[in-house]
Design an enzyme around this catalytic site. Structure first.
Site, PDB file in Angstrom:
ATOM      1  N   SER A 171       0.811  -1.219   0.000  1.00  0.00           N
ATOM      2  CA  SER A 171       0.000   0.000   0.000  1.00  0.00           C
ATOM      3  C   SER A 171       0.842   1.265   0.000  1.00  0.00           C
ATOM      4  O   SER A 171       0.495   2.255  -0.656  1.00  0.00           O
ATOM      5  CB  SER A 171      -0.938   0.008   1.203  1.00  0.00           C
ATOM      6  OG  SER A 171      -1.752  -1.135   1.209  1.00  0.00           O
TER       7      SER A 171
ATOM      8  N   HIS B 174       0.939   4.464   4.883  1.00  0.00           N
ATOM      9  CA  HIS B 174       0.406   5.172   3.714  1.00  0.00           C
ATOM     10  C   HIS B 174       0.972   6.582   3.617  1.00  0.00           C
ATOM     11  O   HIS B 174       1.283   7.059   2.527  1.00  0.00           O
ATOM     12  CB  HIS B 174      -1.122   5.223   3.797  1.00  0.00           C
ATOM     13  CG  HIS B 174      -1.762   3.871   3.741  1.00  0.00           C
ATOM     14  ND1 HIS B 174      -3.065   3.647   4.112  1.00  0.00           N
ATOM     15  CD2 HIS B 174      -1.265   2.667   3.354  1.00  0.00           C
ATOM     16  CE1 HIS B 174      -3.367   2.362   3.953  1.00  0.00           C
ATOM     17  NE2 HIS B 174      -2.278   1.757   3.496  1.00  0.00           N
TER      18      HIS B 174
END
Length: 323
Positions: free
Chosen positions: A144, A195
Site C-alpha cells: 500500500s 500510507h
C-alpha cells in the site's frame, strides 16, 4: 498484526478474472512481473508475516533490515492482496507506458525501500514525541505504501483532473491526502503512517530532490561502463514531465522533439549514409588540422583515443548528428 486466516481465496479468483479480462498481452512486462511476484509470495511466503512485517523494534532495535525488502511484497490475506494488486495494475500500466520499463523497475525498487525507511522514521519520531513505545512496535506489511507513492506520481503527471472518492469529485492534487484520511476512517486496522510514508516518498520524487538523485545514480552506473548506451537507457526510461520515445538526452538536459519535426532527418542531417561517412571523415581531417583546440569529453561515458580510426570516425559521426 494478525495471522493469516484461511479463506476461499476469492480475492485471488477475482484478481485472476480481472487479469483475464484485461489480457496478459496488454499489461507491460514490469507491471506484470511485480504483480506475479506479489501473488507468488502470498502463496509461498519467504517467511511468516510476523517475520516479514517492518517495525522500528524489529528492523532497528534487532537489526533485522531484510524486513525492508520483504514487507512490501507480503500481504495479510487474499483481499489485502487483491485490492493492492488491482490498484497497482492500473497505476503500474499507466506509469510504465509513460516512463519505460527500465526506469519504472528502478523507480519501484527505490520506492519500495524508501517507503519502509520513511515509515520507520515517522514511527521513531512519534515514539520520541509521545514517549509511547507502541509506535515502535507497530508492524506494517503490504504494497500500500508504494501504491500511495505511485498515486502521487500519477497525479503529478496528470494535473487538473479529478478523482471520485465515495462518489465525490476530488482534485487530483489533493486526492492522495483525502484517500489517506478516508482509508484510515473506514479501515482502522490499516497503517496510517505506512500510507503517509508513501505519499511523502512520492512528493520527494515529484517535487523534491529524489528524481535528480536517482538520475545521477543512473549516470554513475552508465558512465562506469555497465551500459555504454546512455541514450538508449534514457529512451527506455522516459523523462519525467515529457514522455515520448523520440526525446533526446544530452548531459542533464532533455529535448522533446518538435511536433512537426522529421525525426529521421534530425539525427542524419538529411544525408544518406555514404554522405554521412564522407562528412565525418572530412570533419575528422579538419579537426586534426586545428591546433590549440581541445574538445570536451565524448558522450555516453567512454573514451576515444586520438587518430582517425574507424571507431573515431564512428564516434564523430554520432557526435555530429546527435546535437
Amino acid at each position: 498484526m494478525y495471522r493469516r486466516q484461511r479463506s476461499s481465496h476469492l480475492g485471488l479468483l477475482m484478481l485472476a478474472s480481472q487479469l483475464f479480462q484485461i489480457g496478459l498481452d496488454n499489461i507491460p512486462p514490469v507491471t506484470l512481473a511485480i504483480l506475479g511476484l506479489n501473488v507468488y509470495l502470498f502463496l509461498f511466503p519467504a517467511a511468516p508475516l510476523l517475520k516479514t512485517c517492518v517495525s522500528v523494534q524489529q528492523a532497528y532495535w534487532f537489526s533485522d533490515w531484510r524486513r525492508l525488502l520483504l514487507s512490501p511484497f507480503h500481504h495479510v490475506d487474499d483481499w489485502h492482496l487483491y485490492f493492492n494488486m488491482a490498484s497497482f495494475l492500473w497505476k503500474g500500466t499507466k506509469l510504465e507506458r509513460r516512463l519505460g520499463g527500465a526506469w519504472f523497475l528502478y523507480l519501484l525498487s527505490v520506492f519500495s525501500l524508501l517507503t519502509g525507511l520513511v515509515y520507520l522514521l515517522l514511527e521513531a519520531l512519534l515514539t520520541e514525541l509521545t514517549d509511547d513505545q507502541s509506535y515502535s512496535m507497530a508492524c506494517a506489511v503490504g504494497f500500500s505504501g508504494v501504491l500511495f507513492a505511485l498515486k502521487v506520481l500519477n497525479n503529478h503527471y496528470h494535473p487538473g483532473g479529478a478523482t471520485y472518492l465515495m462518489g465525490l469529485p476530488v482534485s487530483n492534487r489533493y486526492a492522495s491526502w483525502v484517500e489517506l484520511v478516508l482509508i484510515h476512517i473506514t479501515s482502522p486496522g490499516t497503517s496510517f503512517f505506512g500510507h503517509l510514508a508513501g505519499i511523502l516518498v512520492g512528493l520527494l520524487y515529484s517535487s523534491g530532490p529524489l528524481k535528480t538523485i536517482m538520475k545521477r545514480c543512473a549516470d554513475l552506473v552508465t558512465s562506469n561502463g555497465y551500459n555504454s548506451h546512455r541514450s538508449a537507457y534514457y529512451s527506455s526510461a522516459g523523462t519525467s514531465g515529457y514522455g515520448g520515445s523520440n526525446e533526446r538526452y544530452s548531459g542533464n538536459s532533455y529535448y522533446p522533439p518538435h511536433p512537426n519535426a522529421d525525426h529521421t532527418a534530425s539525427y542524419t542531417g538529411g544525408l544518406t549514409e555514404e554522405q554521412q561517412i564522407e562528412a565525418a571523415i572530412r570533419n575528422s581531417l579538419n579537426d586534426r588540422g586545428q591546433t590549440g583546440v581541445r574538445e570536451g569529453p565524448p558522450p555516453y561515458g567512454f573514451n576515444v583515443s586520438q587518430g582517425t580510426s574507424a571507431e573515431e570516425i564512428r564516434w564523430r559521426r554520432l557526435r555530429r548528428f546527435d546535437r
